[in-house]
Design a protein around this motif. Sequence first.
Motif, PDB file in Angstrom:
ATOM      1  N   SER A 180       1.374   3.697  -3.366  1.00  0.00           N
ATOM      2  CA  SER A 180       0.935   4.775  -3.271  1.00  0.00           C
ATOM      3  C   SER A 180       1.717   6.172  -3.705  1.00  0.00           C
ATOM      4  O   SER A 180       1.182   7.292  -4.188  1.00  0.00           O
TER       5      SER A 180
ATOM      6  N   SER B  19       0.698  -0.949   0.021  1.00  0.00           N
ATOM      7  CA  SER B  19       0.035  -0.091   0.028  1.00  0.00           C
ATOM      8  C   SER B  19       0.948   1.257  -0.021  1.00  0.00           C
ATOM      9  O   SER B  19       0.444   2.094  -0.812  1.00  0.00           O
ATOM     10  N   SER B  20       1.919   1.196   0.795  1.00  0.00           N
ATOM     11  CA  SER B  20       2.804   2.451   0.797  1.00  0.00           C
ATOM     12  C   SER B  20       3.360   2.591  -0.291  1.00  0.00           C
ATOM     13  O   SER B  20       3.776   3.676  -0.887  1.00  0.00           O
TER      14      SER B  20
ATOM     15  N   ARG C 160       2.052  -0.060  -9.034  1.00  0.00           N
ATOM     16  CA  ARG C 160       0.763   0.001  -8.724  1.00  0.00           C
ATOM     17  C   ARG C 160      -0.093  -0.845 -10.022  1.00  0.00           C
ATOM     18  O   ARG C 160      -0.981  -1.424  -9.840  1.00  0.00           O
TER      19      ARG C 160
ATOM     20  N   GLU D 218      -0.206  -8.334   1.402  1.00  0.00           N
ATOM     21  CA  GLU D 218       0.797  -7.523   2.208  1.00  0.00           C
ATOM     22  C   GLU D 218       1.343  -8.410   3.160  1.00  0.00           C
ATOM     23  O   GLU D 218       2.699  -8.062   3.805  1.00  0.00           O
TER      24      GLU D 218
END
Length: 306
Positions: A150, A146-147, A158, A173
């Motif tokens: 982003s 996610s980090s 992504r 994750e």
Amino acid sequence: SSVRPAMPRVLGLAFAGAALLVGQRCAPALRSLGRSGAISHVGVARMSTAGGEGVRISASSFLSQERAIQVDVDLMSKEGGFSIDQLMELAGLSVASALAKEYPVSSHSRVLILCGPGNNGGDGLVAARHLHHFGYQPRVVYPKMSSIISKEQNDLYRRLTVQLGHLGVPVTEEWSRPAEGEVDVIMDTIFGFSFKGWRGGGKDAPYDDIVGFLSTEEGGSPAISAPVISVDIPSGWDVEKGPPEGKALRPDMLISLTAPKQCALGFKGRFHYLGGRFVPPNIVEKNGLDLPQYPGSEQCIKLAAL
């Protein structure tokens, strides 16, 4: 994508400068090694085959970290003309192709792919897509996804996860140690040639636990019987010196990208493959590369032990 990534390869995808991508696992853009055919290219060495055991190349053609980085930079320069997307795609395809050579879908369909935060991990995401199309059942563990995705400069990562989602390839994750018999093959695409050692204090979690789980003392028994495949550099190894003393990841297969790195001289697993075949002759000559001739339409080639 011959190009490499993983912590080593430059964690970011920002190509504000070719140098950025280079740091990672040999930036994914470099992974490939010779262009199809062309043994007449300047710099292509004479190689011998060892009784069907693979193509033999000289130890002098195994790259230091500095040389590996320079090749990545050259490939993504105006002179080379490649984008990071192209290199990563070619690298991931060659990785999936090499896996299929030694671990057929009939007996090794369940592939666990462990992805790091940089280009090495990106190669793993691409390989997962191709393995799906080859008939395998890949699943991806992508810590801190996610980090990572982003960030604007990591939009390529992504998009790769979006592609896997459309195919129904599981991506999580969360890292948990697989049980015996749960997977048939484990692919290590965590860190590449930029790895500089563990920092401690939890800064490298959960990558340190993943590598620790897969590591053994020399001659020791692994925690799980599924064979491990490392891409470009076994995670935790020094790009030039090889494995650390004591416990280390000791893969059954190593898939070098673009050209083998010096650490591969210490590889003692069963299968060593070279992935990619697109380095143009001007870059082959400029960097003094010693590249094999890939047969037919092959995306990878087996190397003989030195």
